[in-house]
Structures are given as C-alpha cells and as structure tokens.
Design a protein around this motif. Structure first.
Motif, short mmCIF file in Angstrom:
data_model
loop_
_atom_site.label_atom_id
_atom_site.label_comp_id
_atom_site.label_asym_id
_atom_site.label_seq_id
_atom_site.Cartn_x
_atom_site.Cartn_y
_atom_site.Cartn_z
N ARG A 57 1.24 -1.21 0.03
CA ARG A 57 0.38 0.03 0.01
C ARG A 57 0.71 1.58 0.19
NH1 ARG A 57 -4.52 1.86 5.19
NH2 ARG A 57 -4.93 3.49 3.75
N THR A 58 0.58 2.53 -0.75
CA THR A 58 1.57 3.53 -1.23
C THR A 58 0.32 4.60 -1.14
OG1 THR A 58 2.01 3.04 -3.78
CG2 THR A 58 3.55 2.68 -2.03
N SER A 59 0.97 5.83 -0.91
CA SER A 59 -0.41 6.84 -0.76
C SER A 59 1.33 7.78 -1.81
CB SER A 59 -1.03 7.34 0.42
OG SER A 59 -0.10 7.28 1.80
N TYR A 60 0.11 9.36 -2.15
CA TYR A 60 1.48 10.27 -2.18
C TYR A 60 0.72 11.66 -2.60
CZ TYR A 60 3.74 6.34 -4.50
OH TYR A 60 4.96 5.28 -5.30
N VAL A 61 1.66 13.16 -2.08
CA VAL A 61 0.82 14.40 -2.25
C VAL A 61 -0.04 14.27 -2.95
CG1 VAL A 61 2.64 15.75 -2.47
CG2 VAL A 61 0.94 16.10 -0.86
N ASP A 62 -0.92 14.79 -3.70
CA ASP A 62 -1.15 15.35 -5.08
C ASP A 62 -0.12 15.63 -5.94
OD1 ASP A 62 -4.88 16.49 -4.70
OD2 ASP A 62 -4.08 14.39 -4.50
N SER A 63 0.65 16.89 -5.42
CA SER A 63 1.83 17.33 -6.20
C SER A 63 2.35 16.00 -6.51
CB SER A 63 2.49 18.12 -5.57
OG SER A 63 2.83 17.67 -4.01
N ALA A 64 2.46 15.24 -5.89
CA ALA A 64 4.03 13.65 -6.06
C ALA A 64 3.29 13.14 -7.48
CB ALA A 64 4.71 13.58 -5.03
N LYS A 65 2.30 12.60 -7.22
CA LYS A 65 1.49 11.68 -7.78
C LYS A 65 1.90 11.78 -10.03
CE LYS A 65 -2.93 10.73 -5.04
NZ LYS A 65 -3.92 11.63 -4.97
N GLY A 66 2.71 10.09 -9.94
CA GLY A 66 2.55 10.26 -11.31
C GLY A 66 3.83 10.46 -11.09
N ARG A 67 4.77 11.30 -10.28
CA ARG A 67 6.34 11.75 -10.69
C ARG A 67 6.86 10.80 -9.52
NH1 ARG A 67 8.07 16.45 -9.38
NH2 ARG A 67 6.34 17.29 -7.88
N PHE A 68 6.79 10.35 -8.49
CA PHE A 68 7.84 9.97 -7.15
C PHE A 68 7.07 8.32 -7.29
CE2 PHE A 68 8.59 14.50 -5.04
CZ PHE A 68 8.67 14.18 -5.90
#
Length: 122
Positions: A57-68
């Motif tokens: 399970r992973t999660s990201y701040v919106d600004s990092a989604k698709g890049r990190f």
C-alpha cells in the motif's frame, strides 16, 4: 536504538531525477509503515508519501502523484523515494519517518532521520 539515515539528495536540474534512500536500524522494519516528509525553505513540514510494512500500500501527496514512487526493501531495511520530473517547488529537506504504532499507516511518527537536501534548479 532506532536510527534512520537518509541519503541520495543533491542538486538537479528541472526535469531531472533523484533516488532517495533511508536506511533503518534498531527496530523490526517490516512491521512499520514509513513515510517521506519534506520541508521547503521557509515553510512547514509537508507529508509526501507513505508505504505500509509489506510494501503493498502506497500513498502520495497530489503534487507527487505520477512523478514519485515510494518503495521498500525489507531485506535491506531500506525505504526509497524515486523522484522523476523534478520541479523547483520540490526543493527542500526530505526526511524519512517511522510510524509510531505497529501496523498503523497514519501518524504519529516517533522517529525521524536527519534529512537530505534536494535542490531543483537550473
């Protein structure tokens, strides 16, 4: 005692990539979720990404989604943050942090690394 040691930061041009690592010791690594949190110059702490103990399970701040991309290698007691398409606004000190409660995916955190500087600039 618990230790978290980050590495991999540096100066990179916009659009470039960096891979941050956080080597952990002093606790049963696979039992705890881990997070990356950053602090931009003059700003407060911002959560960036989390991964659960087994890496499913992973999660990201919106600004990092698709890049990190966050990942972990429990055999090496290490969590990673692959950062692609970096932007100047990604500049800051990046910290890895251990979640306090066994099996929990959400704060509080109980241990932090010393941080690694990421600077995105041309």
């Amino acid at each position: 005692q618990v230790q978290l040691v980050e590495s991999g930061g540096g100066l990179v041009q916009p659009g470039g990539s960096l891979r941050l690592s956080c080597a952990a010791s002093g606790f049963t690594f696979s039992r705890y979720s881990m997070s990356w949190v950053r602090q931009a110059p003059g700003k407060g702490l911002e959560w960036v990404s989390s991964v659960n103990g087994v890496g499913s399970r992973t999660s990201y701040v919106d600004s990092a989604k698709g890049r990190f991309t966050i990942s972990r290698d429990n055999a090496k007691n290490t969590v990673y943050l692959q950062m692609n398409s970096l932007k100047p606004e990604d500049t800051g000190v990046y910290y890895c942090a251990k979640l306090h409660y066994f099996g929990s995916y959400y704060p509080p955190y109980d241990y932090w690394g010393q941080g690694t500087q990421v600077t995105v600039s041309s």
